[in-house]
Design an enzyme around this catalytic site. Sequence first.
Site, PDB file in Angstrom:
ATOM      1  N   CYS A  70       0.829  -1.203   0.000  1.00  8.84           N
ATOM      2  CA  CYS A  70       0.000   0.000   0.000  1.00  8.84           C
ATOM      3  C   CYS A  70       0.870   1.261   0.000  1.00  8.84           C
ATOM      4  CB  CYS A  70      -0.922  -0.004   1.224  1.00  8.84           C
ATOM      5  SG  CYS A  70      -2.054   1.396   1.232  1.00  8.84           S
ATOM      6  N   CYS A  74       0.258   4.965   6.966  1.00  7.46           N
ATOM      7  CA  CYS A  74      -0.386   4.759   8.273  1.00  7.46           C
ATOM      8  C   CYS A  74       0.616   4.061   9.217  1.00  7.46           C
ATOM      9  CB  CYS A  74      -1.651   3.923   8.110  1.00  7.46           C
ATOM     10  SG  CYS A  74      -2.732   4.548   6.787  1.00  7.46           S
ATOM     11  N   CYS A  77       0.363   0.322  10.305  1.00 13.13           N
ATOM     12  CA  CYS A  77      -0.098  -0.714   9.368  1.00 13.13           C
ATOM     13  C   CYS A  77       1.011  -1.566   8.763  1.00 13.13           C
ATOM     14  CB  CYS A  77      -0.912  -0.073   8.256  1.00 13.13           C
ATOM     15  SG  CYS A  77      -1.661  -1.344   7.194  1.00 13.13           S
ATOM     16  N   CYS A 114     -16.481  -9.453   5.732  1.00 10.05           N
ATOM     17  CA  CYS A 114     -15.901  -8.132   5.448  1.00 10.05           C
ATOM     18  C   CYS A 114     -14.649  -8.282   4.593  1.00 10.05           C
ATOM     19  CB  CYS A 114     -15.570  -7.428   6.763  1.00 10.05           C
ATOM     20  SG  CYS A 114     -14.810  -5.811   6.502  1.00 10.05           S
ATOM     21  N   CYS A 205     -19.684   1.781   8.893  1.00 11.87           N
ATOM     22  CA  CYS A 205     -18.907   1.109   9.935  1.00 11.87           C
ATOM     23  C   CYS A 205     -17.660   1.968  10.117  1.00 11.87           C
ATOM     24  CB  CYS A 205     -18.542  -0.308   9.480  1.00 11.87           C
ATOM     25  SG  CYS A 205     -17.396  -1.127  10.610  1.00 11.87           S
ATOM     26  N   ARG A 277     -17.889  -2.924  18.107  1.00 10.06           N
ATOM     27  CA  ARG A 277     -17.101  -4.141  17.845  1.00 10.06           C
ATOM     28  C   ARG A 277     -15.755  -4.114  18.562  1.00 10.06           C
ATOM     29  NH1 ARG A 277     -17.099  -4.167  12.643  1.00 10.06           N
ATOM     30  NH2 ARG A 277     -19.187  -5.027  12.718  1.00 10.06           N
TER      31      ARG A 277
HETATM   32  N1  SAM Z   1      -6.711   0.368   3.136  1.00 11.62           N
HETATM   33  C1  SAM Z   1      -7.996   0.671   3.602  1.00 11.62           C
HETATM   34  C2  SAM Z   1      -8.005   1.841   4.574  1.00 11.62           C
HETATM   35  O1  SAM Z   1      -6.995   2.079   5.224  1.00 11.62           O
HETATM   36  O2  SAM Z   1      -9.022   2.510   4.668  1.00 11.62           O
HETATM   37  C3  SAM Z   1      -8.719  -0.503   4.241  1.00 11.62           C
HETATM   38  C4  SAM Z   1      -7.941  -1.488   5.080  1.00 11.62           C
HETATM   39  S1  SAM Z   1      -7.205  -0.867   6.564  1.00 11.62           S
HETATM   40  C5  SAM Z   1      -6.097  -2.164   7.000  1.00 11.62           C
HETATM   41  C6  SAM Z   1      -8.543  -0.897   7.732  1.00 11.62           C
HETATM   42  C7  SAM Z   1      -8.285  -0.462   9.131  1.00 11.62           C
HETATM   43  O3  SAM Z   1      -7.569  -1.452   9.845  1.00 11.62           O
HETATM   44  C8  SAM Z   1      -7.473   0.785   9.369  1.00 11.62           C
HETATM   45  O4  SAM Z   1      -8.182   1.957   9.180  1.00 11.62           O
HETATM   46  C9  SAM Z   1      -7.098   0.630  10.834  1.00 11.62           C
HETATM   47  O5  SAM Z   1      -8.074   1.235  11.652  1.00 11.62           O
HETATM   48  C10 SAM Z   1      -7.099  -0.890  11.032  1.00 11.62           C
HETATM   49  N2  SAM Z   1      -5.721  -1.373  11.303  1.00 11.62           N
HETATM   50  C11 SAM Z   1      -4.740  -1.533  10.409  1.00 11.62           C
HETATM   51  N3  SAM Z   1      -3.601  -1.976  10.994  1.00 11.62           N
HETATM   52  C12 SAM Z   1      -3.895  -2.107  12.313  1.00 11.62           C
HETATM   53  C13 SAM Z   1      -3.122  -2.510  13.454  1.00 11.62           C
HETATM   54  N4  SAM Z   1      -1.840  -2.842  13.355  1.00 11.62           N
HETATM   55  N5  SAM Z   1      -3.737  -2.537  14.650  1.00 11.62           N
HETATM   56  C14 SAM Z   1      -5.049  -2.181  14.771  1.00 11.62           C
HETATM   57  N6  SAM Z   1      -5.805  -1.785  13.728  1.00 11.62           N
HETATM   58  C15 SAM Z   1      -5.244  -1.739  12.515  1.00 11.62           C
HETATM   59  C1  DTB Z   2     -11.299  -2.564  11.510  1.00 10.69           C
HETATM   60  O1  DTB Z   2     -11.679  -1.558  12.149  1.00 10.69           O
HETATM   61  N1  DTB Z   2     -10.401  -3.450  11.935  1.00 10.69           N
HETATM   62  C2  DTB Z   2     -10.174  -4.471  10.949  1.00 10.69           C
HETATM   63  C3  DTB Z   2     -11.205  -4.108   9.840  1.00 10.69           C
HETATM   64  N2  DTB Z   2     -11.764  -2.884  10.317  1.00 10.69           N
HETATM   65  C4  DTB Z   2     -10.776  -4.046   8.453  1.00 10.69           C
HETATM   66  C5  DTB Z   2      -8.749  -4.565  10.494  1.00 10.69           C
HETATM   67  C6  DTB Z   2      -7.776  -4.828  11.595  1.00 10.69           C
HETATM   68  C7  DTB Z   2      -6.426  -4.998  10.975  1.00 10.69           C
HETATM   69  C8  DTB Z   2      -5.386  -5.407  11.963  1.00 10.69           C
HETATM   70  C9  DTB Z   2      -4.055  -5.560  11.338  1.00 10.69           C
HETATM   71  C10 DTB Z   2      -3.960  -6.611  10.296  1.00 10.69           C
HETATM   72  O2  DTB Z   2      -4.423  -7.766  10.496  1.00 10.69           O
HETATM   73  O3  DTB Z   2      -3.350  -6.364   9.230  1.00 10.69           O
HETATM   74 FE1  SF4 Z   3      -2.846   1.230   3.360  1.00  9.16          FE
HETATM   75 FE2  SF4 Z   3      -2.750   0.069   5.718  1.00  9.16          FE
HETATM   76 FE3  SF4 Z   3      -3.211   2.677   5.562  1.00  9.16          FE
HETATM   77 FE4  SF4 Z   3      -5.100   0.929   4.707  1.00  9.16          FE
HETATM   78  S1  SF4 Z   3      -4.364   1.186   6.804  1.00  9.16           S
HETATM   79  S2  SF4 Z   3      -4.396   2.797   3.673  1.00  9.16           S
HETATM   80  S3  SF4 Z   3      -3.781  -0.715   3.945  1.00  9.16           S
HETATM   81  S4  SF4 Z   3      -1.327   1.618   4.946  1.00  9.16           S
END
Ligand code: SAM
Ligand code: DTB
Ligand code: SF4
Length: 330
Positions: A70, A74, A77, A114, A205, A277
């Site tokens: 990506c 973030c 992430c 999801c 959501c 959730r």
């Molecule tokens: N890429 C899209 C976005 O960022 O909107 C969708 C997928 S993204 C992985 C969805 C959500 O997962 C993020 O907004 C964040 O709140 C959550 N998330 C990602 N990495 C995480 C982590 N290490 N711990 C907790 N939540 C996480």
């Molecule tokens: C949300 O609020 N939490 C989920 C879902 N929406 C997409 C994602 C959590 C991701 C945790 C890190 C990972 O597994 O990559």
């Molecule tokens: Fe990309 Fe992760 Fe940010 Fe979603 S949360 S936009 S997958 S870097």
Amino acid sequence: MSISTPADEQLNCMTDNPDTSVRWSVSQIQSLLDMPFNDLIHHAQQTHRQHHDANAVQLSTLISVKTGGCPEDCGYCPQAARYHTGVENQEMLSLDEVVTAAAAAKVKGASRFCMGAAWRGPKQRDIDKMTEMVSAVKALGMETCATLGLLKPGQAQQLGEAGLDYYNHNLDTAPEFYDEVITTRYYKDRLDTLQEVRGAGINVCCGGIVGMGETRQSRAGLIAQLANLDPYPESVPINHLVQVEGTPLYGTEALDPLEFVRTIAAARITMPKAMVRLSAGRQEMSEAVQALCFLAGANSIFYGDKLLTTGNPEADRDQALLNKLGLRSI
Ligand code: SAM
Ligand code: DTB
Ligand code: SF4
């Protein structure tokens, strides 16, 4: 005998208004978070019982339909290309793979599926594939949810027409802490996407992450942003940061688990009808803390051995926990 405390009275002033569009100030929510723990949980449980079956938990299963690589930054992430986290990039899954996974999740008891993608936002060709997936999952008799990043005008409409029930797009944290975590997209971009989702008649959501080194005031700020969305989200995922080596937030000082429980309670009190959730971070959480989260008003979990790229409790372990607590899955 019931003894009314000053904290009770203060809270009654805040929650007596039956109008669901009531605005919550950050300081009101901070006052909730500052309450004696027992008072806070008691009020959250009262609110919960007014609006929900107190012993029911909704199960959503996640799948990553496009993993890693990506372009965004973030800080939490594991899928951001710029961090070296060991997550292997994977191109988009086939329709077959997604439908097979959804059917298996349904057999195991999930009611919602999801689909997440590691994009800043989808391109038109991605939307074309996603609409096929949404329709096929919907045809299995499951609720559908997608989290694909920022949406451009018209994209939500196409997803909605395909049968999308929910779109997940998180605000992640309070506006004042946001820049410490993400710089490649703005808070306003996220709010615009939420508008697109609402405009298409899709359920919202939207939640955030705690444990990123934010203050209690910033947790109040996040909850205020969510509770003041008009209307507030139907579904509110509260994630505990899953610390992944290679991401900037790896090594952040651990949050006291009771702070996490307090955040759940504040979400429940301020968004009484929402499904709250208990999301990422359960694998690192004791059963006792999870039970406190349910007591504080959480009534939904991610169910299945994996979140997107990180672990989640095994389905069998979750079934055992729900049994132990006398919770029924929906
Ligand atoms: N890429 C899209 C976005 O960022 O909107 C969708 C997928 S993204 C992985 C969805 C959500 O997962 C993020 O907004 C964040 O709140 C959550 N998330 C990602 N990495 C995480 C982590 N290490 N711990 C907790 N939540 C996480
Ligand atoms: C949300 O609020 N939490 C989920 C879902 N929406 C997409 C994602 C959590 C991701 C945790 C890190 C990972 O597994 O990559
Ligand atoms: Fe990309 Fe992760 Fe940010 Fe979603 S949360 S936009 S997958 S870097």
